[in-house]
Structure formats: structure tokens, C-alpha cells
Design a protein around this motif. Sequence first.
Motif, short mmCIF file in Angstrom:
data_model
loop_
_atom_site.label_atom_id
_atom_site.label_comp_id
_atom_site.label_asym_id
_atom_site.label_seq_id
_atom_site.Cartn_x
_atom_site.Cartn_y
_atom_site.Cartn_z
N VAL A 44 0.84 -1.21 0.00
CA VAL A 44 0.00 0.00 0.00
C VAL A 44 0.87 1.25 0.00
CG1 VAL A 44 -1.60 1.38 1.41
CG2 VAL A 44 -2.04 -1.04 1.03
N ILE A 45 1.91 1.25 0.82
CA ILE A 45 2.81 2.40 0.88
C ILE A 45 3.49 2.61 -0.47
CG2 ILE A 45 4.93 3.31 1.93
CD1 ILE A 45 4.09 1.76 4.50
N ASP A 46 3.98 1.55 -1.08
CA ASP A 46 4.67 1.63 -2.36
C ASP A 46 3.73 2.14 -3.46
OD1 ASP A 46 6.76 1.27 -4.26
OD2 ASP A 46 5.83 -0.62 -4.86
N ILE A 47 2.54 1.58 -3.53
CA ILE A 47 1.58 1.99 -4.57
C ILE A 47 1.17 3.44 -4.36
CG2 ILE A 47 -0.76 1.62 -5.42
CD1 ILE A 47 -0.27 -1.40 -4.98
N THR A 48 0.90 3.82 -3.13
CA THR A 48 0.50 5.20 -2.84
C THR A 48 1.58 6.19 -3.27
OG1 THR A 48 -0.80 4.44 -0.96
CG2 THR A 48 -0.27 6.76 -1.01
N SER A 49 2.83 5.89 -2.97
CA SER A 49 3.94 6.78 -3.35
C SER A 49 4.06 6.86 -4.87
CB SER A 49 5.27 6.27 -2.80
OG SER A 49 5.19 5.97 -1.48
N THR A 50 3.97 5.73 -5.52
CA THR A 50 4.10 5.70 -6.99
C THR A 50 2.98 6.50 -7.65
OG1 THR A 50 5.16 3.54 -6.86
CG2 THR A 50 4.26 4.18 -9.00
N ILE A 51 1.76 6.29 -7.18
CA ILE A 51 0.63 7.03 -7.76
C ILE A 51 0.82 8.52 -7.56
CG2 ILE A 51 -1.84 7.49 -7.49
CD1 ILE A 51 -2.19 4.47 -6.98
N LEU A 79 -10.44 7.63 -13.14
CA LEU A 79 -9.76 6.35 -12.92
C LEU A 79 -9.76 5.99 -11.43
CD1 LEU A 79 -8.18 4.09 -14.31
CD2 LEU A 79 -6.11 5.44 -13.98
N GLY A 80 -9.51 6.96 -10.58
CA GLY A 80 -9.55 6.73 -9.14
C GLY A 80 -10.93 6.30 -8.66
N ASP A 81 -11.98 6.92 -9.21
CA ASP A 81 -13.35 6.54 -8.85
C ASP A 81 -13.63 5.10 -9.24
OD1 ASP A 81 -13.80 9.08 -7.83
OD2 ASP A 81 -14.83 9.81 -9.63
N ILE A 82 -13.19 4.70 -10.44
CA ILE A 82 -13.38 3.32 -10.90
C ILE A 82 -12.63 2.37 -9.98
CG2 ILE A 82 -12.83 1.70 -12.76
CD1 ILE A 82 -13.29 4.09 -14.71
#
Length: 127
Positions: A44-51, A79-82
Motif C-alpha cells: 500500500v505504501i509503495d503503490i500510494t507513493s508511486t501514484i 480512474l480513481g473513482d473506478i
Amino acid sequence: MSEHETTMAAAQGAMKGAQKMQKDGGVGEDALPSYIEMMSNVTVIDITSTIREVIFKVVLDKSVDSATRSKRAAAVKALGDIFEKTKSKKLAKDKRSARHLYQSAAAAAMEATMAKMREEEGMADID
């Protein structure tokens, strides 16, 4: 939940998981849920930072005009809503335990290994 809150919750979860594994010795099947939870939090931390990095680059790109940046921002929001709608459905549908997921994966791997062994034995009989 804001990005900061998500990152902090994930970091706290990862820390708690690491502490629990250290306390429990971190071995054996009983440690599996802690490992999975910790890796999930780190992911979650990695994905959040990348996004966050990608969005900054896409919507703050000075090589395009503000109309293009606005369209990009609207597309990222859509895209975020989807993503959020999909995540919510999946969480409600898939409430299996880490132990059940591990056992299912182990059984599938064992079945695949056995099928491969039977196939190899059949080939050896032909030769």
C-alpha cells in the motif's frame, strides 16, 4: 481516507506486523497471516507513493497547456473513482482468511506438481 492517512495506517500496520513476527519468532504456518498483512501494508505504501509521483508528473507537466492538464486531472479522478468502486466490491466478496488462501494455493501447487509427475511417468512408459 486521505493519502497521508492511508500511508500512515499502512506504515503502522507494517510495523505492528513486524513486531508481532519478531515476538512470535517469525516462523511456521502461524506467522503466515502476519507476513501477509505486513507485505500488504508495505505494498500500500509503495503503490500510494508511486501514484502520487505519477499524478504530479501528469498534472503539473509544464510542456502542455492548462486545458490539457485539466483533462488529465479529470481522467485521473475518473480512474480513481473506478478503482475505488472495484476495490469495494472485491473486499466485500473476498473475505477469506490468510490461512484459507495459503491452503488453497498450496493445494493448487500440489495438484499441479502431481499432474506434472503423472505426465512425466506417462512419457517415461512410452520411451
